[in-house]
Design a protein around this motif. Structure first.
Motif, PDB file in Angstrom:
ATOM      1  N   GLU A  42      -8.186   3.935   3.837  1.00  0.00           N
ATOM      2  CA  GLU A  42      -9.312   3.200   2.653  1.00  0.00           C
ATOM      3  C   GLU A  42      -8.347   2.876   1.569  1.00  0.00           C
ATOM      4  O   GLU A  42      -8.537   1.804   0.941  1.00  0.00           O
ATOM      5  CB  GLU A  42     -10.045   4.499   2.321  1.00  0.00           C
ATOM      6  CG  GLU A  42     -11.450   4.277   1.962  1.00  0.00           C
ATOM      7  CD  GLU A  42     -12.389   5.389   1.719  1.00  0.00           C
ATOM      8  OE1 GLU A  42     -12.425   5.832   0.450  1.00  0.00           O
ATOM      9  OE2 GLU A  42     -12.854   5.895   2.773  1.00  0.00           O
ATOM     10  N   HIS A  43      -7.183   3.607   1.474  1.00  0.00           N
ATOM     11  CA  HIS A  43      -6.188   3.316   0.407  1.00  0.00           C
ATOM     12  C   HIS A  43      -5.646   2.129   0.571  1.00  0.00           C
ATOM     13  O   HIS A  43      -5.436   1.122  -0.342  1.00  0.00           O
ATOM     14  CB  HIS A  43      -5.107   4.241   0.469  1.00  0.00           C
ATOM     15  CG  HIS A  43      -3.700   3.790  -0.469  1.00  0.00           C
ATOM     16  ND1 HIS A  43      -3.854   3.869  -1.928  1.00  0.00           N
ATOM     17  CD2 HIS A  43      -2.900   3.223   0.024  1.00  0.00           C
ATOM     18  CE1 HIS A  43      -2.732   3.356  -2.245  1.00  0.00           C
ATOM     19  NE2 HIS A  43      -1.873   3.091  -1.073  1.00  0.00           N
ATOM     20  N   ALA A  44      -5.281   1.543   1.932  1.00  0.00           N
ATOM     21  CA  ALA A  44      -4.508   0.614   2.344  1.00  0.00           C
ATOM     22  C   ALA A  44      -5.335  -0.784   2.136  1.00  0.00           C
ATOM     23  O   ALA A  44      -4.867  -1.971   2.132  1.00  0.00           O
ATOM     24  CB  ALA A  44      -3.778   0.499   3.653  1.00  0.00           C
ATOM     25  N   THR A  45      -6.565  -0.506   2.407  1.00  0.00           N
ATOM     26  CA  THR A  45      -7.488  -1.670   2.498  1.00  0.00           C
ATOM     27  C   THR A  45      -8.314  -2.147   1.403  1.00  0.00           C
ATOM     28  O   THR A  45      -9.384  -2.755   1.260  1.00  0.00           O
ATOM     29  CB  THR A  45      -8.394  -1.593   3.625  1.00  0.00           C
ATOM     30  OG1 THR A  45      -9.257  -0.473   3.743  1.00  0.00           O
ATOM     31  CG2 THR A  45      -7.704  -1.642   5.117  1.00  0.00           C
ATOM     32  N   GLN A  46      -7.852  -1.792   0.083  1.00  0.00           N
ATOM     33  CA  GLN A  46      -8.483  -1.804  -1.275  1.00  0.00           C
ATOM     34  C   GLN A  46      -8.344  -3.382  -1.418  1.00  0.00           C
ATOM     35  O   GLN A  46      -7.337  -3.946  -1.207  1.00  0.00           O
ATOM     36  CB  GLN A  46      -7.726  -1.110  -2.337  1.00  0.00           C
ATOM     37  CG  GLN A  46      -8.056   0.365  -2.211  1.00  0.00           C
ATOM     38  CD  GLN A  46      -7.022   1.215  -3.235  1.00  0.00           C
ATOM     39  OE1 GLN A  46      -7.547   1.063  -4.424  1.00  0.00           O
ATOM     40  NE2 GLN A  46      -6.037   1.701  -2.853  1.00  0.00           N
ATOM     41  N   PRO A  47      -9.174  -3.959  -2.269  1.00  0.00           N
ATOM     42  CA  PRO A  47      -9.108  -5.273  -2.735  1.00  0.00           C
ATOM     43  C   PRO A  47      -7.736  -5.718  -3.036  1.00  0.00           C
ATOM     44  O   PRO A  47      -7.198  -6.815  -2.609  1.00  0.00           O
ATOM     45  CB  PRO A  47     -10.153  -5.625  -3.288  1.00  0.00           C
ATOM     46  CG  PRO A  47     -11.243  -4.666  -3.202  1.00  0.00           C
ATOM     47  CD  PRO A  47     -10.525  -3.437  -2.586  1.00  0.00           C
ATOM     48  N   ARG A  48      -7.155  -5.051  -3.783  1.00  0.00           N
ATOM     49  CA  ARG A  48      -5.875  -5.303  -4.455  1.00  0.00           C
ATOM     50  C   ARG A  48      -4.713  -5.623  -3.599  1.00  0.00           C
ATOM     51  O   ARG A  48      -3.728  -6.274  -3.795  1.00  0.00           O
ATOM     52  CB  ARG A  48      -5.458  -4.103  -5.637  1.00  0.00           C
ATOM     53  CG  ARG A  48      -5.024  -2.994  -4.908  1.00  0.00           C
ATOM     54  CD  ARG A  48      -4.432  -2.004  -6.271  1.00  0.00           C
ATOM     55  NE  ARG A  48      -4.483  -0.756  -5.869  1.00  0.00           N
ATOM     56  CZ  ARG A  48      -3.593   0.334  -6.135  1.00  0.00           C
ATOM     57  NH1 ARG A  48      -2.683  -0.117  -7.003  1.00  0.00           N
ATOM     58  NH2 ARG A  48      -3.984   1.560  -5.567  1.00  0.00           N
TER      59      ARG A  48
ATOM     60  N   ALA B  89       0.872  -1.217  -0.085  1.00  0.00           N
ATOM     61  CA  ALA B  89       0.091   0.050   0.048  1.00  0.00           C
ATOM     62  C   ALA B  89       0.857   1.263  -0.076  1.00  0.00           C
ATOM     63  O   ALA B  89       0.474   2.266  -0.537  1.00  0.00           O
ATOM     64  CB  ALA B  89      -1.015  -0.044   1.117  1.00  0.00           C
ATOM     65  N   TYR B  90       1.957   1.221   0.651  1.00  0.00           N
ATOM     66  CA  TYR B  90       3.037   2.432   0.706  1.00  0.00           C
ATOM     67  C   TYR B  90       3.517   2.557  -0.811  1.00  0.00           C
ATOM     68  O   TYR B  90       3.389   3.723  -1.298  1.00  0.00           O
ATOM     69  CB  TYR B  90       3.970   2.165   1.680  1.00  0.00           C
ATOM     70  CG  TYR B  90       5.054   3.654   1.667  1.00  0.00           C
ATOM     71  CD1 TYR B  90       4.431   4.555   2.554  1.00  0.00           C
ATOM     72  CD2 TYR B  90       6.089   3.391   0.816  1.00  0.00           C
ATOM     73  CE1 TYR B  90       5.512   5.702   2.317  1.00  0.00           C
ATOM     74  CE2 TYR B  90       6.935   4.579   0.793  1.00  0.00           C
ATOM     75  CZ  TYR B  90       6.678   5.623   1.455  1.00  0.00           C
ATOM     76  OH  TYR B  90       7.492   6.762   1.366  1.00  0.00           O
ATOM     77  N   ASP B  91       3.964   1.538  -1.251  1.00  0.00           N
ATOM     78  CA  ASP B  91       4.619   1.525  -2.596  1.00  0.00           C
ATOM     79  C   ASP B  91       3.658   2.127  -3.480  1.00  0.00           C
ATOM     80  O   ASP B  91       4.182   2.824  -4.707  1.00  0.00           O
ATOM     81  CB  ASP B  91       5.013   0.112  -2.966  1.00  0.00           C
ATOM     82  CG  ASP B  91       6.424  -0.312  -2.078  1.00  0.00           C
ATOM     83  OD1 ASP B  91       6.884   0.413  -1.412  1.00  0.00           O
ATOM     84  OD2 ASP B  91       6.692  -1.757  -2.035  1.00  0.00           O
ATOM     85  N   ALA B  92       2.399   1.872  -3.463  1.00  0.00           N
ATOM     86  CA  ALA B  92       1.373   2.246  -4.357  1.00  0.00           C
ATOM     87  C   ALA B  92       0.907   3.843  -4.223  1.00  0.00           C
ATOM     88  O   ALA B  92       0.296   4.247  -4.999  1.00  0.00           O
ATOM     89  CB  ALA B  92       0.193   1.353  -4.351  1.00  0.00           C
ATOM     90  N   LEU B  93       1.320   4.501  -3.283  1.00  0.00           N
ATOM     91  CA  LEU B  93       0.880   6.021  -2.929  1.00  0.00           C
ATOM     92  C   LEU B  93       1.848   6.565  -4.070  1.00  0.00           C
ATOM     93  O   LEU B  93       2.764   6.259  -4.606  1.00  0.00           O
ATOM     94  CB  LEU B  93       1.621   6.174  -1.598  1.00  0.00           C
ATOM     95  CG  LEU B  93       0.842   5.715  -0.390  1.00  0.00           C
ATOM     96  CD1 LEU B  93       1.510   6.277   0.943  1.00  0.00           C
ATOM     97  CD2 LEU B  93      -0.715   6.220  -0.578  1.00  0.00           C
ATOM     98  N   ASP B  94       1.302   7.583  -4.485  1.00  0.00           N
ATOM     99  CA  ASP B  94       1.712   8.794  -5.348  1.00  0.00           C
ATOM    100  C   ASP B  94       2.709   9.615  -4.527  1.00  0.00           C
ATOM    101  O   ASP B  94       2.763   9.442  -3.205  1.00  0.00           O
ATOM    102  CB  ASP B  94       0.727   9.598  -5.994  1.00  0.00           C
ATOM    103  CG  ASP B  94       0.068  10.653  -4.867  1.00  0.00           C
ATOM    104  OD1 ASP B  94       0.627  11.381  -4.205  1.00  0.00           O
ATOM    105  OD2 ASP B  94      -1.462  10.339  -4.602  1.00  0.00           O
ATOM    106  N   ASP B  95       3.659  10.068  -5.340  1.00  0.00           N
ATOM    107  CA  ASP B  95       4.842  10.531  -5.065  1.00  0.00           C
ATOM    108  C   ASP B  95       4.729  11.555  -3.847  1.00  0.00           C
ATOM    109  O   ASP B  95       5.137  11.994  -2.659  1.00  0.00           O
ATOM    110  CB  ASP B  95       6.019  11.094  -5.914  1.00  0.00           C
ATOM    111  CG  ASP B  95       6.405   9.986  -6.509  1.00  0.00           C
ATOM    112  OD1 ASP B  95       6.682   8.742  -5.936  1.00  0.00           O
ATOM    113  OD2 ASP B  95       6.991  10.235  -7.793  1.00  0.00           O
ATOM    114  N   ALA B  96       3.691  12.519  -3.921  1.00  0.00           N
ATOM    115  CA  ALA B  96       3.321  13.798  -3.274  1.00  0.00           C
ATOM    116  C   ALA B  96       2.851  13.230  -1.785  1.00  0.00           C
ATOM    117  O   ALA B  96       3.235  13.831  -0.806  1.00  0.00           O
ATOM    118  CB  ALA B  96       1.962  14.431  -3.964  1.00  0.00           C
ATOM    119  N   THR B  97       1.976  12.033  -1.842  1.00  0.00           N
ATOM    120  CA  THR B  97       1.484  11.725  -0.657  1.00  0.00           C
ATOM    121  C   THR B  97       2.687  11.040   0.061  1.00  0.00           C
ATOM    122  O   THR B  97       2.696  11.162   1.214  1.00  0.00           O
ATOM    123  CB  THR B  97       0.470  10.714  -0.974  1.00  0.00           C
ATOM    124  OG1 THR B  97      -0.591  11.024  -1.688  1.00  0.00           O
ATOM    125  CG2 THR B  97      -0.071  10.057   0.519  1.00  0.00           C
TER     126      THR B  97
END
Ligand SMILES: [Fe+2]
Length: 286
Positions: free
Chosen positions: A232-238, A146-154
């Motif tokens: 919410e981001h971290a608990t997406q099905p993917r 989930a961290y890796d998939a964050l955008d650079d600004a976040t």
């Protein structure tokens, strides 16, 4: 020792077959299994016919254990073993208003075990003894992916932030009924890096979940909005895996890299009992 490894999903989880957890693993096997666990965050060992002492012994091969802080939640005489259950010590249903039943409902929120402690837990191991016919699954989410998939600004926004985890924020319902003032004082709010560096893999994780109350140096609304967005981001099905328990399943997960939650079931009509051991952390996160 020879064993097979099958990934559970592309992002999370591996199933290991061919090991018998009733006996200690030799050092080489343990090191291999630990590497698989670090890479996959959770490891499932199906069909393990183990008792509490064997579970304690295997868990101690991973690290020192946490003790359970409420007598009502432990196996009698074994403070290392937490009973995740809707049953009393005789395996009869507990009344719906019992404090433990409230704790069970709270465990249906995404969390990582002991993140409300200054030194939070490294790992948890859950072994299924009695499972309901429907529901009661456990879901896991991979916080490193989930961290890796964050955008650079976040990533840049959260990299130096401190998050406060507070047991009595996430467990407001338990507050009034199950704890004395003294017990409450023993679990004060604690500070952790929001983008925590995993001490063994070096990967960054979003160290979040329902115990996360607020972000230091941020207003309440802004702080809650960021925490909610990250949860919410971290608990997406993917990033998640849902486990439907069979009796004998043992799951060993990394609390430094995963959120988890139990799913609802008919708690007054279906019996469920899983035994958990918790491997203590090795030091503060800051
Ligand atoms: Fe938990």
């Amino acid at each position: 020792m020879d064993f097979s490894v099958t990934p559970l999903t592309p992002e999370l989880g591996a199933e290991i077959r061919g090991l018998d957890l009733r006996k200690p693993l030799d050092d080489t096997t343990m090191a291999r299994v630990r590497r698989i666990w670090l890479d996959h965050v959770i490891v499932l060992f199906p069909e393990q016919d183990i008792d509490d002492d064997q579970q304690i012994a295997f868990s101690r091969q991973i690290g020192a254990l946490e003790m359970i802080n409420m007598a009502a939640l432990q196996v009698p005489g074994k403070p290392e073993v937490y009973r995740a259950t809707n049953l009393d010590q005789d395996d009869n249903f507990m009344p719906i208003d019992h404090p433990v039943m409230q704790t069970n409902r709270d465990n249906q929120k995404w969390h990582t075990d002991s993140s409300f402690k200054h030194v939070p837990a490294t790992a948890s191991l859950l072994h299924a003894r009695i499972v309901p016919e429907a529901g009661g699954e456990t879901e896991f989410a991979n916080l490193a992916a989930a961290y890796d998939a964050l955008d650079d600004a976040t990533k840049e926004q959260i990299d130096d932030l401190i998050v406060v985890h507070n047991f009595f924020w996430s467990r407001k319902g338990v507050d009034a009924i199950a704890f004395t003032e003294e017990e409450k004082a023993a679990i004060p709010p604690v500070r952790h890096p929001l983008a925590r560096v995993h001490p063994e893999t070096g990967r960054k994780v979003i160290y979040i979940g329902s115990h996360a109350e607020k972000i230091e140096g941020m207003g309440w609304e802004e702080s809650r909005a960021l925490i909610d967005r990250l949860n919410e981001h971290a608990t997406q099905p993917r990033f998640t895996y849902r486990h439907n328990w069979c009796v004998g399943d043992m799951i060993w997960w990394d609390n430094r890299a995963a959120l988890h939650r139990g799913l609802a079931y008919d708690a007054t009509g279906q019996k469920r009992r899983l035994h958990r051991t918790t491997v203590a952390g090795t030091g503060p996160t800051l």
